[in-house]
Every structure is written in C-alpha cells, then in structure tokens.
Scaffold this motif. Structure first.
Motif, PDB file in Angstrom:
ATOM      1  N   MET A   1       0.818  -1.339  -0.003  1.00 21.28           N
ATOM      2  CA  MET A   1      -0.190   0.087   0.119  1.00 21.28           C
ATOM      3  C   MET A   1       1.081   1.235  -0.005  1.00 21.28           C
ATOM      4  O   MET A   1       0.397   2.304  -0.478  1.00 21.28           O
ATOM      5  CB  MET A   1      -1.036   0.064   1.220  1.00 21.28           C
ATOM      6  CG  MET A   1      -2.035  -0.952   1.061  1.00 21.28           C
ATOM      7  SD  MET A   1      -3.046  -1.481   2.486  1.00 21.28           S
ATOM      8  CE  MET A   1      -3.322   0.057   3.236  1.00 21.28           C
ATOM      9  N   LEU A   2       2.158   1.236   0.574  1.00 21.53           N
ATOM     10  CA  LEU A   2       2.878   2.390   0.499  1.00 21.53           C
ATOM     11  C   LEU A   2       4.025   2.392  -0.480  1.00 21.53           C
ATOM     12  O   LEU A   2       4.909   3.155  -0.638  1.00 21.53           O
ATOM     13  CB  LEU A   2       3.746   2.589   2.067  1.00 21.53           C
ATOM     14  CG  LEU A   2       2.795   2.573   3.200  1.00 21.53           C
ATOM     15  CD1 LEU A   2       3.537   2.559   4.451  1.00 21.53           C
ATOM     16  CD2 LEU A   2       1.812   4.015   3.075  1.00 21.53           C
ATOM     17  N   GLY A   3       3.807   1.328  -1.334  1.00 20.59           N
ATOM     18  CA  GLY A   3       4.720   1.217  -2.411  1.00 20.59           C
ATOM     19  C   GLY A   3       6.102   0.555  -2.244  1.00 20.59           C
ATOM     20  O   GLY A   3       6.984   0.749  -3.204  1.00 20.59           O
ATOM     21  N   HIS A   4       6.093  -0.263  -1.518  1.00 21.27           N
ATOM     22  CA  HIS A   4       7.162  -0.957  -1.123  1.00 21.27           C
ATOM     23  C   HIS A   4       6.928  -2.293  -1.462  1.00 21.27           C
ATOM     24  O   HIS A   4       5.713  -2.864  -1.403  1.00 21.27           O
ATOM     25  CB  HIS A   4       7.772  -0.953   0.262  1.00 21.27           C
ATOM     26  CG  HIS A   4       8.384   0.431   0.724  1.00 21.27           C
ATOM     27  ND1 HIS A   4       9.332   0.927   0.322  1.00 21.27           N
ATOM     28  CD2 HIS A   4       7.614   1.254   1.327  1.00 21.27           C
ATOM     29  CE1 HIS A   4       9.383   2.053   0.802  1.00 21.27           C
ATOM     30  NE2 HIS A   4       8.397   2.569   1.576  1.00 21.27           N
ATOM     31  N   ASP A   5       8.096  -3.195  -1.960  1.00 24.54           N
ATOM     32  CA  ASP A   5       7.644  -4.597  -2.204  1.00 24.54           C
ATOM     33  C   ASP A   5       7.875  -5.413  -1.127  1.00 24.54           C
ATOM     34  O   ASP A   5       8.660  -5.228  -0.221  1.00 24.54           O
ATOM     35  CB  ASP A   5       8.705  -5.216  -3.458  1.00 24.54           C
ATOM     36  CG  ASP A   5       8.308  -4.308  -4.801  1.00 24.54           C
ATOM     37  OD1 ASP A   5       7.012  -3.908  -4.929  1.00 24.54           O
ATOM     38  OD2 ASP A   5       9.285  -4.206  -5.494  1.00 24.54           O
ATOM     39  N   GLY A   6       7.156  -6.559  -0.827  1.00 23.34           N
ATOM     40  CA  GLY A   6       7.490  -7.415   0.270  1.00 23.34           C
ATOM     41  C   GLY A   6       6.940  -7.157   1.446  1.00 23.34           C
ATOM     42  O   GLY A   6       6.316  -5.938   1.626  1.00 23.34           O
ATOM     43  N   PHE A   7       7.043  -7.894   2.579  1.00 26.12           N
ATOM     44  CA  PHE A   7       6.656  -7.561   3.804  1.00 26.12           C
ATOM     45  C   PHE A   7       7.783  -7.284   4.694  1.00 26.12           C
ATOM     46  O   PHE A   7       8.757  -7.568   4.561  1.00 26.12           O
ATOM     47  CB  PHE A   7       5.916  -8.814   4.481  1.00 26.12           C
ATOM     48  CG  PHE A   7       4.635  -9.398   3.696  1.00 26.12           C
ATOM     49  CD1 PHE A   7       3.483  -8.393   3.838  1.00 26.12           C
ATOM     50  CD2 PHE A   7       4.616 -10.371   3.038  1.00 26.12           C
ATOM     51  CE1 PHE A   7       2.277  -8.845   3.074  1.00 26.12           C
ATOM     52  CE2 PHE A   7       3.613 -10.642   2.385  1.00 26.12           C
ATOM     53  CZ  PHE A   7       2.407 -10.009   2.505  1.00 26.12           C
ATOM     54  N   ILE A   8       7.609  -6.503   5.676  1.00 28.03           N
ATOM     55  CA  ILE A   8       8.602  -6.081   6.803  1.00 28.03           C
ATOM     56  C   ILE A   8       9.006  -7.173   7.495  1.00 28.03           C
ATOM     57  O   ILE A   8      10.279  -7.347   8.042  1.00 28.03           O
ATOM     58  CB  ILE A   8       7.956  -4.829   7.688  1.00 28.03           C
ATOM     59  CG1 ILE A   8       9.210  -4.341   8.401  1.00 28.03           C
ATOM     60  CG2 ILE A   8       7.011  -5.443   8.618  1.00 28.03           C
ATOM     61  CD1 ILE A   8       8.856  -3.090   9.155  1.00 28.03           C
ATOM     62  N   LEU A   9       8.084  -8.333   7.744  1.00 29.61           N
ATOM     63  CA  LEU A   9       8.539  -9.414   8.499  1.00 29.61           C
ATOM     64  C   LEU A   9       9.562 -10.010   7.889  1.00 29.61           C
ATOM     65  O   LEU A   9      10.490 -10.746   8.653  1.00 29.61           O
ATOM     66  CB  LEU A   9       7.091 -10.146   8.868  1.00 29.61           C
ATOM     67  CG  LEU A   9       6.086  -9.634   9.560  1.00 29.61           C
ATOM     68  CD1 LEU A   9       4.882 -10.495   9.860  1.00 29.61           C
ATOM     69  CD2 LEU A   9       6.853  -9.453  11.080  1.00 29.61           C
ATOM     70  N   THR A  10       9.655 -10.130   6.352  1.00 30.63           N
ATOM     71  CA  THR A  10      10.633 -10.963   5.818  1.00 30.63           C
ATOM     72  C   THR A  10      11.840 -10.053   5.232  1.00 30.63           C
ATOM     73  O   THR A  10      12.469 -10.672   4.409  1.00 30.63           O
ATOM     74  CB  THR A  10       9.933 -11.589   4.506  1.00 30.63           C
ATOM     75  OG1 THR A  10       9.463 -10.650   3.625  1.00 30.63           O
ATOM     76  CG2 THR A  10       9.052 -12.364   4.966  1.00 30.63           C
ATOM     77  N   SER A  11      11.767  -8.807   5.796  1.00 31.41           N
ATOM     78  CA  SER A  11      13.019  -7.896   5.259  1.00 31.41           C
ATOM     79  C   SER A  11      14.112  -8.169   6.051  1.00 31.41           C
ATOM     80  O   SER A  11      14.224  -8.466   7.232  1.00 31.41           O
ATOM     81  CB  SER A  11      12.566  -6.738   5.399  1.00 31.41           C
ATOM     82  OG  SER A  11      11.606  -6.232   4.731  1.00 31.41           O
TER      83      SER A  11
END
Length: 86
Positions: A1-11
């Motif tokens: 929704m904010l324009g980033h790919d992937g999830f923060i949990l997997t970063s």
C-alpha cells in the motif's frame, strides 16, 4: 500500500557500517586531588603524551596547579587523568 515490495517481517536487518561509528575526538575527564576539575578533547584514539600535553595546556587546569607541586600523574587510557598536587 505504501509502494514497497514484500513484507517487513521478511525484510533483512540493516547492516551496520563500522567506519561511521568511529569517533574523531575523545573527551577525557581531568581530576585534581580526586575532584573533577575539567575535561579536555583530544584526537581519537588518545595517546598518553597528547592527553598530558592537552591537560597541562588547559587554562582551567592550570588555575588548580599554579603555585603547587605536581606529585603524581595517573592516566586511565581513554577515560581519565588524575593529578595529585600539594
């Protein structure tokens, strides 16, 4: 929704850059007869001779040493200089 790919949990966690963590100067506390009388700032890593020269050149410290005999100098590397006078 904010324009980033992937999830923060997997970063991945960010990697620290050790070269940016190095201090350029060190602040050394100066005691005269066991009481804190000032601080001096010297280039890091501090060398004992550089620290002692800066301490003896400091006007604040000279006010406490004028007319007195310097009995002992104690240097704790990177932290403290303690001067004993009488």
């Amino acid at each position: 929704m904010l324009g980033h790919d992937g999830f923060i949990l997997t970063s991945p966690w960010p990697v620290a850059d050790r070269s940016l963590m190095q201090e350029e100067t060190a602040v050394i506390a100066v005691q005269v007869n066991g009481k804190l009388r000032g601080q001096v700032e010297v280039p890091a890593p501090p060398q004992e001779q550089q620290v002692m020269d800066a301490v003896l050149a400091s006007d604040k410290i000279q006010a406490w040493l004028t007319g007195k005999e310097l009995v002992k100098k104690v240097y704790v590397p990177g932290k403290l200089v303690s001067l004993v006078v009488k």
